[in-house]
Scaffold this motif. Structure first.
Motif, PDB file in Angstrom:
ATOM      1  N   PHE A 193       8.954  50.235  42.570  1.00 33.88           N
ATOM      2  CA  PHE A 193       9.820  49.182  42.683  1.00 33.88           C
ATOM      3  C   PHE A 193      10.723  48.871  41.031  1.00 33.88           C
ATOM      4  O   PHE A 193      10.103  48.841  40.122  1.00 33.88           O
ATOM      5  CB  PHE A 193       9.082  47.910  42.814  1.00 33.88           C
ATOM      6  N   GLY A 194      12.026  48.896  41.378  1.00 29.92           N
ATOM      7  CA  GLY A 194      12.651  48.640  40.044  1.00 29.92           C
ATOM      8  C   GLY A 194      12.413  47.531  38.930  1.00 29.92           C
ATOM      9  O   GLY A 194      12.540  47.837  37.939  1.00 29.92           O
ATOM     10  N   GLY A 195      11.612  46.533  39.533  1.00 29.62           N
ATOM     11  CA  GLY A 195      11.298  45.566  38.601  1.00 29.62           C
ATOM     12  C   GLY A 195       9.703  45.810  37.686  1.00 29.62           C
ATOM     13  O   GLY A 195       9.434  44.813  37.061  1.00 29.62           O
ATOM     14  N   MET A 196       9.333  46.981  37.951  1.00 29.06           N
ATOM     15  CA  MET A 196       8.206  47.208  37.474  1.00 29.06           C
ATOM     16  C   MET A 196       8.450  48.339  36.012  1.00 29.06           C
ATOM     17  O   MET A 196       7.295  49.000  35.753  1.00 29.06           O
ATOM     18  CB  MET A 196       7.206  48.158  38.400  1.00 29.06           C
ATOM     19  N   GLY A 197       9.589  48.110  35.293  1.00 28.79           N
ATOM     20  CA  GLY A 197       9.780  48.978  34.310  1.00 28.79           C
ATOM     21  C   GLY A 197       8.873  48.170  32.934  1.00 28.79           C
ATOM     22  O   GLY A 197       8.657  47.093  33.072  1.00 28.79           O
ATOM     23  N   VAL A 198       8.582  49.173  32.235  1.00 24.90           N
ATOM     24  CA  VAL A 198       7.739  49.061  31.132  1.00 24.90           C
ATOM     25  C   VAL A 198       8.459  48.017  30.001  1.00 24.90           C
ATOM     26  O   VAL A 198       9.702  48.669  29.643  1.00 24.90           O
ATOM     27  CB  VAL A 198       7.095  50.163  30.516  1.00 24.90           C
ATOM     28  N   LEU A 199       8.065  47.047  29.596  1.00 26.80           N
ATOM     29  CA  LEU A 199       8.609  46.073  28.513  1.00 26.80           C
ATOM     30  C   LEU A 199       8.062  46.560  27.160  1.00 26.80           C
ATOM     31  O   LEU A 199       6.899  47.236  26.910  1.00 26.80           O
ATOM     32  CB  LEU A 199       8.103  44.834  28.901  1.00 26.80           C
TER      33      LEU A 199
END
Length: 574
Positions: free
Chosen positions: A178-184
């Motif tokens: 899912f696109g909102g699971m990008g690493v911060l």
């Protein structure tokens, strides 16, 4: 800060000044970008940007909905411990936009932050469900402790990321794409005043609204593009010079909010915009197809579902009019009657909608699940336009009071949602033709307002769609039909059998048995009509002819939520 072409800066301030430069991608849409914090984003317009600024561990391979390819993971992991453990090797030499190197600690921080801040307004509920066994946060579920969160996501001594699931979840890999699971960037986040990732402070951040976070204002991802500037109507991004995947062909990306469809279309035809929110198929075929400089990608796969929602428990006195069945409003439980919901379902003209709005390129679905997904029930019955049936049901509902006294309904649609507007207008015409005492008021409202109201049960009736977060039927079936699903506050329909069948399906690995459970849900939904299931059209997307990389062969409806079907770094101009 890199210098930008004066023309690029001019384009940022206007919807139509000059043709988009060769090194710049210009996108125009109707809605506002609500947040750039991945942990908070759950709308198409924000996630289009986020998936290009941040990166997930893996993503969909090409146009496939089932095959994955590694991104920040160096290779695709495999399950151990009976499907409950996943060990991920991370890519080396990756930098964040801040200049900080990406490490396992950043990935650990990211997914722990998702579990800590998890709220109904974000996508983190389905990650929490997989990793903690509940969609709730620690305020709602007192059994959630720091030990459970830390145990679910951790880094081992070898610098590998380790996920520990309480039970096997065959959809977990898809959920993590899912696109909102990008690493911060954990160091950057702490420097901005966000959660510092420690046990000492985690309870202060439980369920916190992150939509206006410091990371939303100043993101730092590993993606091919980094934020340069943002205001209420415009977002400007530039290519990240140290991107691990190589320099993108397009140096700049501009996303503009342009509310009027006609203005977006004219900008597109002039070449001022490369991609636009183009409205319905009718709009595209009548206004854009065949015009110079325009390529239309047609018959594209859809990974979405659309419906007209009917709220069974409306929690907004101002939306109810008089609040009574006196012809001037409706009571809060107006749609709690299955007779009323079924009457509305019989009043919608599905064939006309498919013919006039979708230009015949549509399928009448039996349920709110893409017909290309496993578990779709072809044999479930569907409603058809039948004013006689509708009239009989309206007369039977509430001991005849509805037919005798009439009603006034306030139905809203999102700015720019042309198909939803037309669907409401068709319904209004047919409902009001049944009885002069029936009235539907249709009102346009901005997404920033609607997104809050629908989760607060304050909408009465509205068109709403769902684009797949991950390519698994659970993402639709549980989301729409379960009382634990994302849309439950929007329509407040609950069926104990449906809830039980959906829970069983989530734990069933046998695809045949799982499909049988979904058919039971679909059949019950036909009987109860919690939604008016709108026909689904194949996707159509106009692009400027000089834009390379956007094609039917590469189009993936899970990328950019079907808007471009590809990442920006894969695009170029000739």
């Amino acid at each position: 800060m890199n210098r930008l072409l004066p023309l690029t800066l001019a384009l940022l301030g206007s919807a139509a000044l000059a043709a988009a430069p060769k090194d710049t991608l210009v996108i125009q849409q109707a809605a506002t970008v609500t947040t750039l914090d991945p942990s908070a984003a759950y709308d198409t317009f924000s996630l289009q940007i986020i998936e290009n600024v941040y990166e997930t561990l893996w993503s969909y391979k090409g146009a496939s909905l089932t095959q994955m390819t590694p991104l920040l993971a160096s290779a695709l992991p495999t399950y151990t411990d009976g499907g409950k453990t996943l060990v991920v090797n991370l890519r080396k030499g990756v930098k964040f936009h801040s200049g900080n190197p990406m490490t396992c600690a950043d990935a650990q921080y990211t997914y722990r932050r998702d579990l800590v801040t998890n709220s109904a307004e974000s996508a983190n509920w389905f990650i929490s469900d997989a990793l903690l066994g509940t969609r709730d946060n620690a305020k709602q579920d007192k059994t959630i402790t720091w030990a459970r969160i830390a145990g679910a996501v951790s880094c081992n001594a070898g610098g590998q990321l380790v996920f520990k699931l309480p039970k096997p979840d065959p959809a977990f890999m898809a959920k993590m794409a899912f696109g909102g699971m990008g690493v911060l960037d954990s160091k950057w986040a702490a420097k901005q005043g966000e959660w510092n990732g420690t046990e000492a402070t985690w309870r202060d951040w439980v369920g916190k609204d992150l939509s206006g976070s410091k990371l939303s204002a100043q993101p730092s991802g590993t993606g091919a593009y980094q934020l340069l500037r943002r205001d209420a109507d415009n977002v400007l991004l530039r290519a990240f010079p140290e991107y691990w995947g190589g320099k993108p062909a397009l140096a700049n990306v501009i996303m503009q909010k342009v509310g009027e469809l006609a203005v977006r279309q004219q900008a597109f035809l002039r070449g001022d915009a490369d991609l636009i929110e183009a409205g319905t198929r009718t709009n595209v075929e009548a206004q854009l197809k065949g015009k110079p400089g325009v390529t239309v990608l047609d018959n594209l796969p859809s990974a979405g579902a659309q419906a007209l929602f009917m709220n069974n428990n409306i929690k907004s006195a101002s939306a109810l009019g008089s609040g009574k069945l006196d012809g001037k409003g409706i009571p809060a439980d107006f749609f709690a009657s299955a007779d009323v919901r079924r009457a509305f379902a019989y009043t919608f003209d599905y064939d006309e909608y498919m013919r006039d709005v979708q230009r015949g390129k549509a399928v009448k679905r039996t349920m709110l699940l893409p017909d290309t997904f496993p578990g779709y029930s072809k044999g479930t019955r569907t409603y058809k336009y039948d004013p006689a049936q509708a009239q009989a049901l309206f007369k039977a509902a509430r001991n005849g009071e509805i037919w005798k006294n009439g009603f006034t309904i306030n139905a809203n649609y999102r700015t720019g949602h042309i198909a939803g507007q037309v669907a409401l207008e068709l319904l209004k015409r047919n409902v009001e033709a049944l009885n002069p005492k029936f009235r539907i008021n249709i009102v346009e409202e901005p997404w920033s307002e609607q997104s809050k109201k629908l989760q607060a049960s304050q909408e009465v009736m509205l068109p709403m769609g769902w684009g797949a977060d991950y390519a698994d039927p659970d993402n639709f079936m549980y989301t729409f039909y379960s009382s634990g699903g994302f849309f439950y506050p929007t329509n407040n329909w609950k069926d104990a059998d449906v809830d039980r069948w959906l829970e069983q399906a989530r734990a069933t690995v046998d695809p045949v048995a799982r499909a049988g459970l979904y058919k039971q849900v679909a059949d019950r939904a036909y009987q109860q009509s919690p939604f008016i299931v709108l026909p689904a059209e194949t996707n159509i997307r106009p692009v400027r002819s000089n834009l390379q990389g956007a094609s039917a062969a590469t189009y993936n409806p899970m990328r950019s939520f079907g808007f471009t079907g590809t990442l920006w770094r894969e695009l170029s101009k000739k």
